[in-house]
Design an enzyme around this catalytic site. Structure first.
Site, PDB file in Angstrom:
ATOM      1  CE  LYS A   3       9.851  40.119  17.316  1.00 18.72           C
ATOM      2  NZ  LYS A   3       9.370  38.793  17.802  1.00 18.72           N
ATOM      3  CB  SER A  19      10.531  38.539  21.479  1.00 19.94           C
ATOM      4  OG  SER A  19       9.971  37.936  20.319  1.00 19.94           O
ATOM      5  CB  SER A  24       7.527  36.029  20.568  1.00 21.17           C
ATOM      6  OG  SER A  24       8.574  35.774  21.470  1.00 21.17           O
TER       7      SER A  24
END
Lengths: 489, 476, 95
Positions: free
Chosen positions: A76, A151, A175
């Site tokens: 990420k 997210s 997330s």
């Protein structure tokens, strides 16, 4: 092979059926074909990935046989990666090439993995749909008109669409788990303190935790084995021996006590998701588990408390983005105040600014007790609820999200977006470990089931998840739309 | 109307740790800009603080030294504000749970009286960097070397009633900190800084007047002058029927006045909240006991011991213990010379005079304790007179050789040879018949004049006792 | 709790955010909505409840006081929007 699990690729690499260079190239090809459509990656590290794959193959030839050697992964874009662009999904860091590695990144390097690239995300991890990224929306691989969740939407999409074997995510209020549910993959948020936060760009320091996004619970265990453990650079990292999380995967579930929180099956939950989770519970009963209703009395307050604690911490965490030492600076500031205000207003997106405003307000003079202090007290009540429930049960199971993925652009008001995380947020407030695993399909979209455990009882959650995956194959479902598009199976 | 003044002091002391409060960067003074600013100090995203144990030990050491309550559980908070020398956009400090709680120190005032002044608290926090205001293409330059260095902020109770007390408090604090070896505490270098809160109220009133805060005063003298000038300013306003505005002011030494630091900033709202990247610091009785066991002898105890062991006056002992180095110097001189009183005179007058004149510290002194002790020994064993010793002392400043070598090379050795003294005495008797006659007529005090003549003739080297004796003998 | 425009401007200033005249109204509405959500907290009595700042009841680790960092100035200042002579440059700081 690209649709295989890490465990399977690892076995194939060990057996010499495939090389790391070959599998890496296969993923790079797949990214080249699909990323334009899915927008899962912000940065693809083609050259360095192939070099790392070559190095892994050489190491293997010399006898190195560590489980993740040569496995291609994605991080990420919230994790700092040395000499690689690290944006956190924000214009503020659109040009930030990190001079150092996050501890998580460092540990995967040490394990011999291959970094394919950095995945898209909601800006500063603030969002539940991946629509707040400065680098554009990520698409759900099951239906590109739908959001992948957020997210960590880029990571979930990348894993679901076989753009990588495994990916890292971070979870502050859901997330990892919510995008895992929306994309039909396994996501795991470890106990707070289990994984180092050094080099992971902070959203809400007391809630943030990094974890794996994978194609199976077994893969999550393999990743956790690498990610977990004390890091002296993070004061909140816990000094606790790290067990081999794969060791107890095969334990039978006979006698397992599963708590089902009545609050997670109340108004707002879609019929399909409820049914899928109830079916899963029935499956567990068949495996010998005992189902018990538990009462998480204050869980309805978790979203409210979260939207004080997280923005408050974020408002301070994001003050360092001031245009002085790195990142975006506005053009031609007329004075200092102008530099601050325009840099931050132009560098941050709407949702980030909104949360900074909320956090600033909650901490401002005269409101601290009513907001921040109150939220910390609610946080205690929520933790106490879990403590009480875990006196009677081993894990708590419920839906990850009230429904399947929603359409891009369909949720324009922030409050309805915030309520997306209604089942996941309490876990962060209490600091507990929890997973989301695929539990069914509805209207062509995956659904997720959340498994919450006691502090540092990651192994139990993985065991419970793995056993389900041994007896069902929801986690093996693949989006057919993309398979055709890429021309590779 | 008669007024009384209420003063509270906030003193920032740079703790002399090797590395910063939350990072492993060096705290060495004077490095080129930003060469001691790590990724944490520059607040790169993803970096986290780890607390320096030495800063904790130093804070507790201070707390124990002033008899303060020690926070068994102290908590760091974030204090939020934007400034270019504050890279994170917040300062990590301790708001509600400081490491050091209530304590006190005793100061001695000019009239010899003592006063106990309360210390409200002392908390650990991080320093900011520096903004350099010279021009860089019309911009300011930021140096983060100092950012993140550990500070101890020591807050007094508003119990100080005049400038003299304020300075006595500061000096005492300075002495204690230097004894504890937790900071250089050099005001001119900024390793000790002082903010002064001043208000006045009608004598006897119970409510406090509106206060002003005078920021960043960097010498004891300026603290004194700033208080005088601020009190006068407030008095004038109030007597004219005006009102004091609560504000931050700055002392301008050139004009000897305080001026308002008007800033565009709306009233600050620091939005404190517990620092989530750090956990509570928990210490137990054992830790505190260990720190206490390592405390050096503190100035008050040492003063008492000097009075007792060296038979010094309170005043002399007070002067000698005012700095740890001076006290240690004195003890060497006293012990090696075997004459504690003579040692006290030489150290507190001649040596301190020399140091003050040249603005030297003890470490800079060209006359080391052992050399001064030898000088005193030579007075006691009659090698030189006390007066000649002053000459030798002067010579020692520029001449590094041993005391005896200096006495020898300059021919300053006292004449004790009775033959030589007899020659001197006879010469003086011969040259001063009138005074000799006066003596013989019973005017005994004339002997002083004749001794002086002998000393002059010997250029001070003759042993005055022997001269005296021989003169009397010869004039029988 | 409903916010007024002046409060929104005050908060924006504290956070060093610029909100244009045209945005103020929408921002005010959105924040008011969120505060309404947050205010659900007020429905529960938390008298006597100890606030929870950290999920785990653990204490701060201490670091040995030693220098572990080297000079990285040149590398770090490559990241800076403006620097000169080893200093980060910003618009003039007025005291």
């Amino acid at each position: 092979m690209i649709n295989s699990t890490v465990a399977e690729i690892s076995a194939a690499l060990a057996a010499g059926d495939i090389s790391s260079v070959e599998i890496t190239q296969a993923y790079l090809n797949r990214i080249a074909t699909l990323n334009g459509e899915l927008n899962a990656f912000i940065t693809v590290c083609e050259d360095s990935a192939l070099l790392q794959a070559k190095a892994a193959d050489d190491a293997r030839a010399k006898g190195n046989n560590s489980p993740l050697l040569g496995i291609p992964l994605a991080h990420k874009d919230i994790f700092c990666t040395k000499d690689i662009l690290t944006t956190c999904g924000s214009r503020m860091l659109h040009n930030f090439v990190s001079p150092y590695n996050a501890t998580v990144v460092e540990r995967f390097i040490d394990a011999g993995t291959v970094l394919l690239g950095k995945t898209n995300m909601d800006e500063f991890a603030m969002g539940s749909s991946n629509e707040t990224s400065y680098f554009g929306d990520v698409k759900n691989p099951w239906n590109t008109e739908f959001v992948p969740g957020g997210s960590s939407g880029g990571s979930a999409t990348a894993v679901a669409a076989d753009l990588c074997a495994m990916a890292t995510g971070t979870d502050t209020g859901g997330s990892i788990r919510q995008p895992a549910a929306f994309c039909g993959v396994t996501g795991f948020k470890p106990s707070y303190g289990r994984v180092s936060r050094w080099g992971m760009i902070a959203f809400a320091s007391s809630l943030d935790q990094a974890g794996p996004i994978t194609k199976s619970a077994e893969d999550a265990a393999l990743m956790l084995n690498v990610m977990s453990g004390l890091d002296k650079k993070d004061s909140t990292s816990i000094d606790r021996p790290v067990e081999d999380f794969t060791a107890s995967l095969d334990q039978p579930l006979k006698g397992l006590r599963i708590g089902v929180p009545k609050q997670h099956f109340a108004e707002g939950l879609s019929r399909e998701v409820e049914q899928a989770v109830r079916d899963a519970l029935a499956e567990y009963e068949k495996l010998g588990a005992i189902i018990k209703e538990v009462d998480l009395t204050n869980s309805h307050l978790s979203v409210s408390a979260y939207y004080v604690v997280a923005p408050a911490e974020a408002s301070a965490n994001l003050s360092r983005f001031d245009g002085v030492r790195y990142g975006y600076r506005c053009e031609d500031p007329v004075d200092l105040e102008d530099m601050y205000k325009r840099t931050r207003s132009e560098g941050f997106g709407e949702e980030v600014k909104r949360r900074i405003m909320i956090g600033t307000y909650a901490l401002s003079a005269g409101f601290y007790d009513a907001y921040y202090r109150k939220a910390q007290k609610i946080r205690r009540l929520i933790k106490d609820d879990f403590d009480r429930a875990f006196e009677e049960v081993d894990v708590i199971i419920g839906p990850t999200s009230p429904h399947t993925a929603f359409k891009l652009g369909s949720k324009s008001d922030p409050v309805s977006m915030y309520l997306e995380d209604i089942y996941t947020i309490a876990v962060n407030l209490a600091g507990l470990p929890a997973a989301s695993i695929p539990v069914g399909m509805a209207n062509g979209l995956p659904m997720g089931m959340q498994i919450i455990g006691k502090y540092f009882d990651e192994a139990k959650i993985l065991n419970v998840a793995h056993q389900f995956q041994q007896h069902t194959d929801w986690h093996k479902q693949k989006s057919t739309a993309l398979v055709t598009a890429s021309g590779e199976a | 109307m008669e007024w009384e003044t209420v003063i509270g002091l906030e003193v920032h002391v740079s703790l002399s740790t090797k590395s910063k409060l939350f990072s492993g960067s060096s705290t060495e003074f004077g490095a080129p800009p930003n060469t001691q600013a790590s990724i944490f100090d520059c607040a790169l995203p993803g970096t986290l603080p780890v607390f320096n144990e030495e800063a904790l030990r130093m804070a507790v050491r201070f707390g124990v030294a002033i008899g303060a309550e020690i926070g068994k559980r102290s908590v760091f908070d974030r204090k939020n504000y934007f400034y270019p020398d504050l890279p994170k956009g917040y300062q990590v400090t301790q708001l509600d749970f400081p490491t050091v709680g209530k304590g006190s120190l005793t100061v001695t005032l000019a009239d010899g009286s003592e006063k106990v002044i309360g210390v409200t608290r002392a908390h650990i926090e991080e320093n900011a960097g520096k903004s350099l205001h010279e021009e860089f293409s019309g911009m300011s330059g930021i140096d983060l070397n100092r950012a993140g260095e550990p500070l101890l902020e020591i807050v007094s109770e508003p119990e100080i009633t005049c400038a003299e007390e304020a300075v006595a408090y500061l000096k005492k604090l300075h002495t204690i900190i230097r004894y504890l070896d937790i900071s250089d505490a050099i005001m001119a270098q900024g390793s000790m800084r002082c903010d002064v809160n001043v208000s006045i109220r009608p004598k006897g009133a119970t409510e406090l007047g509106t206060r002003t805060e005078i920021k960043n005063i960097n010498s004891f003298r300026f603290v004194e002058k700033a208080i005088y000038s601020e009190v006068a300013r407030q008095q004038e306003i109030l007597e004219d029927g005006g009102r004091i505005i609560q504000e931050t002011r700055r002392y301008n030494a050139d004009k000897d006045e305080t001026t308002s630091m008007r800033s565009k900033e709306v009233a600050n709202d620091y939005r404190y909240f517990p620092e989530p990247d750090l956990l509570p610091i928990v210490i137990d009785d054992e830790y505190i006991a260990a720190v206490r066991a390592q405390l050096p002898e503190l100035p008050d105890a040492r003063e008492a011991r000097f009075v007792e062991d060296y038979s010094l006056s309170n005043y002399d002992a007070g002067v000698l213990v005012s700095s740890r180095e001076l006290a240690e110097y004195y003890e060497i001189v006293a012990r090696s010379s075997g004459d504690s009183k003579l040692a006290a005179n030489w150290v507190s007058q001649d040596l301190l005079g020399l140091l003050n004149k040249n603005n030297w510290s003890i470490a800079d002194s060209p006359i080391q304790a052992e050399r001064l002790a030898t000088l005193i020994t030579r007075i006691k064993d009659n090698t030189i007179s006390g007066k000649i010793a002053k000459t030798v002392f002067e010579a020692m400043i520029i001449d590094e050789s041993g005391v005896d070598a200096i006495i020898e090379s300059k021919g300053l050795k006292q004449v004790t040879d009775s033959g030589e003294i007899e020659k001197l005495v006879l010469e003086v008797i011969e040259n001063n018949p009138e005074q000799v006659q006066q003596y013989k007529d019973g005017k005994a005090q004339v002997i002083g004049f004749l001794v002086g003549q002998c000393m002059q003739l010997s250029k001070g080297k003759a042993n005055p006792g022997q001269v005296n004796e021989l003169l009397r003998e010869k004039m029988q | 709790m409903a916010l007024d425009k002046a409060e929104v401007e005050k908060i924006a200033h504290l956070a060093r955010l610029h909100i244009s005249e045209s945005e103020t109204e929408e921002v005010t509405t959105r924040i008011t909505d969120i505060l309404t959500l947050i205010d659900q907290m007020q429905s529960v009595d938390t008298e006597g409840v100890e606030p929870l700042a950290h999920p785990l009841d653990v204490v701060q680790r201490l670091r040995v006081d030693e220098i572990t960092e080297e000079d990285q100035r040149d590398r770090l200042q490559q990241l800076a929007p403006a620097s000169e002579d080893g200093l980060y440059l910003v618009p003039k700081v007025l005291e």
